[in-house]
Design a protein around this motif. Structure first.
Motif, PDB file in Angstrom:
ATOM      1  N   TYR A   1      39.440  62.275 -16.948  1.00 31.54           N
ATOM      2  CA  TYR A   1      38.250  62.618 -17.134  1.00 31.54           C
ATOM      3  C   TYR A   1      36.942  61.853 -16.749  1.00 31.54           C
TER       4      TYR A   1
ATOM      5  N   ASP B   1      33.864  61.771 -14.904  1.00 28.74           N
ATOM      6  CA  ASP B   1      33.221  63.085 -14.970  1.00 28.74           C
ATOM      7  C   ASP B   1      31.552  63.453 -14.523  1.00 28.74           C
TER       8      ASP B   1
ATOM      9  N   ASP C   1      29.970  65.414 -17.210  1.00 29.65           N
ATOM     10  CA  ASP C   1      29.298  65.789 -18.784  1.00 29.65           C
ATOM     11  C   ASP C   1      29.752  63.965 -19.218  1.00 29.65           C
ATOM     12  N   VAL C   2      31.091  64.287 -19.010  1.00 30.83           N
ATOM     13  CA  VAL C   2      31.533  62.696 -19.783  1.00 30.83           C
ATOM     14  C   VAL C   2      30.540  61.621 -19.667  1.00 30.83           C
TER      15      VAL C   2
ATOM     16  N   CYS D   1      34.580  59.030 -24.797  1.00 30.92           N
ATOM     17  CA  CYS D   1      34.282  60.166 -24.135  1.00 30.92           C
ATOM     18  C   CYS D   1      35.006  60.837 -23.557  1.00 30.92           C
TER      19      CYS D   1
ATOM     20  N   LYS E   1      36.960  64.800 -24.727  1.00 30.71           N
ATOM     21  CA  LYS E   1      36.952  65.535 -23.554  1.00 30.71           C
ATOM     22  C   LYS E   1      38.484  66.106 -23.756  1.00 30.71           C
TER      23      LYS E   1
ATOM     24  N   ASN F   1      40.117  70.135 -24.527  1.00 35.22           N
ATOM     25  CA  ASN F   1      40.244  70.711 -23.565  1.00 35.22           C
ATOM     26  C   ASN F   1      41.844  70.675 -23.632  1.00 35.22           C
TER      27      ASN F   1
END
Lengths: 209, 209
Positions: free
Chosen positions: B92, B95, B97-98, B112, B116, B120
């Motif tokens: 992640y 990513d 959003d991270v 982060c 996540k 998830n």
């Protein structure tokens, strides 16, 4: 501590614990390899051909293509630094045409990927962190005047053919950066490329030198 | 020699040169790490919690998600073996959003990415080859009952926070596979995952054991 401070402090520790005095031009590379591996034996194992650093820095500043033998080495190269310096990096080993060629000629994909590199890139730096067969192929094509990479970064890891393949590159007379012996790896290959890129960047982080 | 023969011969050399008698369940993992690094010190550095192997093999056979801290570790995991075992692997850290969360909360992307992963994946194996801050975050969330990874593969490399972060995972009581000390890396992380995958495959290559 933020990542930048951690990196700085790590390099200070490496500097303190280094027991060998290294020439200033190769020091940033050896230190970054030690940073990547926590293995100080690289301070003694690394070989640089006489004009390796000068060649690497000059070519990077003109914009060069790095050809890696694995996607893992490719993924470890700093893409932001590459872009800033108008360089790029590619890896052919997973390409469909390389797989087809390997099957047809009954040779390894690593060897086919070197052939593709020679066809596609008149001016490139070869980065080998995994496959001794790639180094052997580079040396063969160089000897037969079929391929003249600007520089070979040859740091495959392993127990079979690895030591010999590295010594063959050194003996060839090509400009090269080699981790002699069994040690190396895709991570080591990427860290050498990154160290060279950082040496070319306008950067006030003196501890990276 | 074809790649399969080279791997076999490499493992024979490692077997011959290993100076420590290792339990048969952890031996394939330690040997593969040495195969990846050519560094025999891993025979002494690696720690396995009491049920680490049993847990790992059981979860892999049920189909599990590996969450890696870097794309480099992800790229080193054998995708064919993953697929054959109905497992998958994700990372992640890159990513969008991270990145947004890291900036907003002024924390590292590695931390982060652990948050996540916890959101998830109720059932996952965490694979950390680079970021000690990821291990620290996993231990914190475990202690606060916010995250229960099935297993932690904790092998970051480095000089700052690395040793302590690994010992914190060992002390937490989580099932874990750790390379104690400074050494490790994304390549080591991937090789541990691959060794576990190969142990679960129907495979007549006895030398891989």
């Amino acid at each position: 501590m933020n990542p930048n401070d951690i990196e700085k402090h790590s390099f200070e520790i490496i500097e303190q614990e280094l027991e060998i005095e290294l020439p200033s031009d190769i020091k940033p590379i050896v230190k970054r390899v030690i940073h990547t591996t926590a293995d100080f034996s690289y301070a003694e194992n690394m070989y640089f051909s006489p004009d390796a650093i000068k060649t690497a820095l000059g070519e990077i500043k003109s914009g060069v293509t790095f050809v890696t033998d694995t996607n893992m080495a490719l993924s470890g190269i700093n893409k932001k630094a590459l872009k800033e310096l108008n360089c790029n990096a590619v890896c052919y080993v997973s390409d469909e045409d390389v797989a087809v060629m390997a099957k047809k000629e009954n040779i390894t994909r690593a060897v086919c990927a070197v052939k593709k590199a020679a066809m596609n890139n008149k001016r490139c730096i070869m980065v080998v962190g995994n496959a001794p067969t790639a180094l052997i192929q580079i040396e063969k094509m160089y000897r037969e005047n079929e391929f003249k990479p600007l520089l070979v970064i040859g740091v495959p890891v392993g127990f079979v053919n690895v030591v010999d393949s590295k010594e063959a590159i050194i003996d060839s007379g090509m400009e090269c950066i080699i981790a002699r012996g069994r040690k190396g790896g895709s991570n080591v290959a990427a860290s050498i490329v990154n160290a060279l890129l950082y040496m070319c960047q306008d950067d006030n982080r003196e501890w990276r030198r």
